[in-house]
Design an enzyme around this catalytic site. Structure first.
Site, PDB file in Angstrom:
ATOM      1  CG  HIS A 177     -93.436   3.899  22.002  1.00  9.32           C
ATOM      2  ND1 HIS A 177     -93.050   4.148  22.918  1.00  9.32           N
ATOM      3  CD2 HIS A 177     -94.173   3.208  22.387  1.00  9.32           C
ATOM      4  CE1 HIS A 177     -92.812   3.440  23.850  1.00  9.32           C
ATOM      5  NE2 HIS A 177     -93.963   2.893  23.668  1.00  9.32           N
ATOM      6  CG  ASP A 217     -90.690   6.535  23.913  1.00 10.85           C
ATOM      7  OD1 ASP A 217     -90.642   5.666  23.675  1.00 10.85           O
ATOM      8  OD2 ASP A 217     -91.398   6.972  23.972  1.00 10.85           O
ATOM      9  CG  HIS A 218     -89.166   0.856  25.597  1.00  5.35           C
ATOM     10  ND1 HIS A 218     -91.206   0.686  25.878  1.00  5.35           N
ATOM     11  CD2 HIS A 218     -89.403  -0.318  24.297  1.00  5.35           C
ATOM     12  CE1 HIS A 218     -91.699  -0.102  25.250  1.00  5.35           C
ATOM     13  NE2 HIS A 218     -91.018  -0.292  24.236  1.00  5.35           N
TER      14      HIS A 218
END
Length: 499
Positions: A242, A179-180
């Site tokens: 996110h 999950d960047h």
């Protein structure tokens, strides 16, 4: 791995001719190489397209060096890249890949360490993982790690199926679900702000915090991703991963240590405490929107239902706002408001922590009044924190005025902080899974989101599109907070005195 030890591995990137590899992965690896963070390594680019090694290396060069400035460091970096034309369903293709992998392992002394990065369509994740096992690529004598991009399934059932496939070849501690957002500097800073400052942690509870707002907005529309977005929508694309990840970091209890297992354990406890929203409650706690036509930077932009590969009668949401309640001792009664959307006023991700008003406002009797104390965590595009306080206005009278104390990474360093993918790739190479999502987090977040999806998919929204491009979303999102006596704090030009 010791903190100063340089990681060694053979990195296989499946989908190496795709946009993610070119824009994020190759440049991030090059920055690590420039900073001398990497030990011995080699990269095999794996994709369906037929390319020679020279053609692939030219593509890598262009992605990390668009200005075309040659230097010895760059030449050395690019020379470590090799290409393998591959069919993800063909065992012979995996056997050929394994031969190349063994050759490079010996050539570069990589100790049998292998990282498999799946930067391609998610429908192939399970197939590739199973073939890696059955066709012998996971049999090397070093570590093996599987890196997977989102989405991890499209609901809880599909996520379970995918997880079962992957777990036939890799154990949970070998699976790195990216999950960047968790690689962003200020997202990682949430824990430090909370747990390293005695002025915040004693106040971080329902006695002193009125509400917390998390906003992640984009100015872009769906662009060429219409086909994907029709199946996903903002709820699955942003909220399930996110947004809920940021909420878990804001709400978690202090871990007993900074180990991966302890931090993940506290995040999972937050997900378990999330109040389920079902049936008729969904539209009381959540608002959906879809952008219409509008102006952005003085340019006309189309409505979502006019975009390429989008159904003109689409029921897909491009905006979500919601009220989350965490039913535990620390947070009972405190709403966590989230909102995310496309074609909005600004590209920004911000967290606003609003503290409760003073029990007796002495300064309301004077001209001017005390404003709420706010802690604002700026995640992107700027990075930093701002604390809004009240102080005496200059002059003879005891009037108050808001003041702000700011810290900005950008201002101090003169350039932005490391790209999220650079940090996450380095963590993976070192075997640090703290900033990757555990299966328990994935399962619990899907379980929460599926209840909302079930209602929205049955009920066609009659008012789409319901917000203009360039706005901050539908009016119903404002009403969601208004009924609780709150309002959305602006994400641009936040002026406490005028709010």
């Amino acid at each position: 791995m010791a903190q100063n030890e340089k990681p060694t591995a053979l990195i296989m990137i499946f989908g190496a001719t795709g946009d993610l590899a070119k824009r994020k992965l190759f440049p991030s690896l090059y920055r690590l190489f420039e900073k001398d963070r990497l030990g011995d390594f080699a990269v095999i680019g794996v994709a369906r397209r037929s390319l020679t090694n020279d053609e692939f290396q030219t593509s890598v060069n262009q992605s990390v060096n668009p200005e075309g400035v040659e230097n010895d460091k760059l030449k050395e970096f690019v020379s470590k890249f090799y290409y393998h034309s591959h069919d993800v369903t063909d065992s012979d293709s995996y056997a050929s890949l394994n031969t190349v992998a063994h050759e490079l392992d010996n050539q570069y002394n990589l100790s049998g360490n292998r990282i498999f990065y799946l930067a391609m369509a998610p429908e192939f994740f399970g197939t590739i993982a199973e073939h890696l096992k059955t066709d012998g690529l996971t049999d090397a004598h070093g570590f093996k790690r599987l890196v997977i991009e989102k989405p991890f399934g499209h609901d809880l059932e599909s996520a379970k199926k995918l997880n079962n496939q992957i777990r036939t070849a890799f154990t949970e501690d070998e699976i790195y679900r990216i999950d960047h957002y968790l690689g962003k500097e200020m997202v990682q800073n949430i824990e430090v702000i909370r747990f390293a400052n005695s002025i915040f942690e004693p106040l971080w509870n329902n006695r002193f915090i009125s509400n917390i707002q998390v906003t992640s907005s984009e100015t872009l529309g769906v662009e060429e991703r219409g086909r994907y977005y029709e199946k996903s929508g903002a709820l699955r694309d942003m909220v399930q991963n996110h947004m809920l990840q940021m909420v878990s970091l804001l709400a978690m209890e202090p871990p007993i240590s900074l180990t991966t297992d302890e931090i993940r354990s506290e995040k999972v406890r937050v997900f378990r405490a999330l109040r389920p929203i079902k049936g008729n409650e969904v539209n009381e706690y959540f608002v959906r929107g879809q952008y219409g036509k509008g102006l952005l930077e003085e340019k006309k932009v189309p409505a979502y239902n006019e975009e390429d590969m989008v159904d003109p009668e689409s029921n897909t949401e491009t905006f979500v706002a919601g009220k989350l309640m965490i039913d535990n001792f620390r947070w009972a009664g405190v709403p966590f408001y989230i909102r995310t959307g496309k074609r909005m006023e600004a590209k920004t991700t911000k967290i606003v922590v609003e503290f409760k008003d003073m029990p007796m406002d002495l300064y309301n009797r004077q001209e001017g009044s005390v404003r709420p104390n706010l802690l604002v965590i700026h995640i992107q595009p700027e990075e930093g924190i701002t604390l809004y306080l009240n102080a005496k206005k200059a002059g003879q009278f005891m009037n108050s005025t808001p003041v702000k104390l700011s810290y900005a990474n950008k201002g101090i360093d003169g350039l932005n902080t490391p790209e999220a993918y650079e940090k996450l790739l380095y963590d993976c190479l070192r075997g640090d899974a703290t900033n990757f999502t555990h299966w328990d987090e994935v399962a619990l977040s899907w379980s929460f989101v599926d209840n909302i999806s079930a209602v929205w998919e049955k009920e066609k929204e009659q008012n789409f599109p319901n917000y203009e491009a360039g706005s901050m979303g539908p009016k119903a999102a404002d009403a969601l907070l208004d009924k609780d006596g709150h309002f959305w704090w602006p994400v641009t030009n936040l002026d406490v005195e005028k709010c």
